[in-house]
Design a protein around this motif. Structure first.
Motif, PDB file in Angstrom:
ATOM      1  N   LYS A 196      -2.415  -5.088 -10.718  1.00 37.21           N
ATOM      2  CA  LYS A 196      -1.701  -6.087  -9.941  1.00 37.21           C
ATOM      3  C   LYS A 196      -2.173  -6.225  -8.454  1.00 37.21           C
ATOM      4  O   LYS A 196      -1.990  -7.145  -7.851  1.00 37.21           O
ATOM      5  CB  LYS A 196      -0.165  -5.465  -9.904  1.00 37.21           C
ATOM      6  N   CYS A 197      -2.776  -5.265  -7.703  1.00 38.83           N
ATOM      7  CA  CYS A 197      -3.305  -5.274  -6.786  1.00 38.83           C
ATOM      8  C   CYS A 197      -4.553  -6.373  -6.370  1.00 38.83           C
ATOM      9  O   CYS A 197      -4.839  -6.572  -5.295  1.00 38.83           O
ATOM     10  CB  CYS A 197      -3.568  -3.933  -6.052  1.00 38.83           C
ATOM     11  N   VAL A 221      -3.582  -9.776  -4.958  1.00 36.39           N
ATOM     12  CA  VAL A 221      -2.248  -9.779  -4.110  1.00 36.39           C
ATOM     13  C   VAL A 221      -2.347 -10.582  -2.708  1.00 36.39           C
ATOM     14  O   VAL A 221      -3.597 -10.526  -1.958  1.00 36.39           O
ATOM     15  CB  VAL A 221      -1.946  -8.313  -3.408  1.00 36.39           C
ATOM     16  N   ILE A 231       3.763  -7.219   0.984  1.00 36.13           N
ATOM     17  CA  ILE A 231       2.888  -6.174   0.527  1.00 36.13           C
ATOM     18  C   ILE A 231       1.955  -5.707   1.413  1.00 36.13           C
ATOM     19  O   ILE A 231       1.771  -4.451   1.707  1.00 36.13           O
ATOM     20  CB  ILE A 231       2.598  -6.524  -0.830  1.00 36.13           C
ATOM     21  N   CYS A 238       1.596  -2.299   3.284  1.00 42.32           N
ATOM     22  CA  CYS A 238       0.289  -1.526   3.177  1.00 42.32           C
ATOM     23  C   CYS A 238      -0.180  -1.084   4.826  1.00 42.32           C
ATOM     24  O   CYS A 238      -0.463   0.102   5.110  1.00 42.32           O
ATOM     25  CB  CYS A 238      -0.876  -2.295   2.962  1.00 42.32           C
ATOM     26  N   SER A 257      -5.756  -2.218  -3.445  1.00 37.74           N
ATOM     27  CA  SER A 257      -5.716  -1.248  -4.506  1.00 37.74           C
ATOM     28  C   SER A 257      -6.145   0.206  -3.894  1.00 37.74           C
ATOM     29  O   SER A 257      -5.692   1.205  -4.127  1.00 37.74           O
ATOM     30  CB  SER A 257      -6.504  -1.510  -5.233  1.00 37.74           C
ATOM     31  N   LEU A 296      -2.905   1.680  -2.183  1.00 32.82           N
ATOM     32  CA  LEU A 296      -2.004   2.093  -3.391  1.00 32.82           C
ATOM     33  C   LEU A 296      -2.307   3.214  -3.713  1.00 32.82           C
ATOM     34  O   LEU A 296      -1.452   4.313  -3.834  1.00 32.82           O
ATOM     35  CB  LEU A 296      -1.995   0.623  -4.435  1.00 32.82           C
ATOM     36  N   ILE A 306       4.970  -3.244  -5.174  1.00 36.59           N
ATOM     37  CA  ILE A 306       3.675  -3.671  -6.168  1.00 36.59           C
ATOM     38  C   ILE A 306       4.183  -3.897  -7.420  1.00 36.59           C
ATOM     39  O   ILE A 306       3.987  -4.813  -8.141  1.00 36.59           O
ATOM     40  CB  ILE A 306       2.444  -2.864  -5.747  1.00 36.59           C
ATOM     41  N   SER A 363       6.063  -6.863  -7.797  1.00 31.67           N
ATOM     42  CA  SER A 363       5.170  -8.098  -7.642  1.00 31.67           C
ATOM     43  C   SER A 363       4.839  -8.773  -8.777  1.00 31.67           C
ATOM     44  O   SER A 363       4.918  -8.266  -9.984  1.00 31.67           O
ATOM     45  CB  SER A 363       4.162  -7.891  -6.779  1.00 31.67           C
TER      46      SER A 363
END
Length: 93
Positions: free
Chosen positions: A11-12, A15, A20, A24, A59, A62, A90, A93
């Motif tokens: 998913k990242c 983005v 998000i 971060c 990512s 994350l 995330i 999303s």
């Protein structure tokens, strides 16, 4: 790496959600302020990462968030909550 983590990382990849990205940056700045070290980085501080954050870096952030949330060595509740907030953002999303 478990399947859930793989799905989150996927998913990242694209983005563009500003919330998000903001989460971060918040997590990275908090980690810098609290002098938290999760892994050895090559010459870049968390604050540097926050200031130069690109969608392609989500990512990596994350992965840091997952490590913070699961770490038994990190006991700071505020930091763990910020990491969880990013992970949930995330996931949604």
């Amino acid at each position: 790496m478990d399947k859930k983590t793989e799905e989150l990382l996927k998913k990242c990849e694209n983005v563009e959600d500003t919330s998000i990205m903001g989460t971060c940056k918040g997590l990275l700045k908090m980690m810098a302020e609290k002098d938290v070290v999760v892994e050895d980085k090559e010459g870049q501080t968390y604050l540097d990462m926050a200031e130069n954050l690109k969608p392609s870096d989500v990512s990596q952030v994350l992965q840091l968030a997952l490590k913070v949330r699961e770490s038994g060595d990190i006991t700071d509740v505020e930091l763990k909550n910020e990491a969880s907030r990013l992970i949930r953002a995330i996931e949604m999303s």
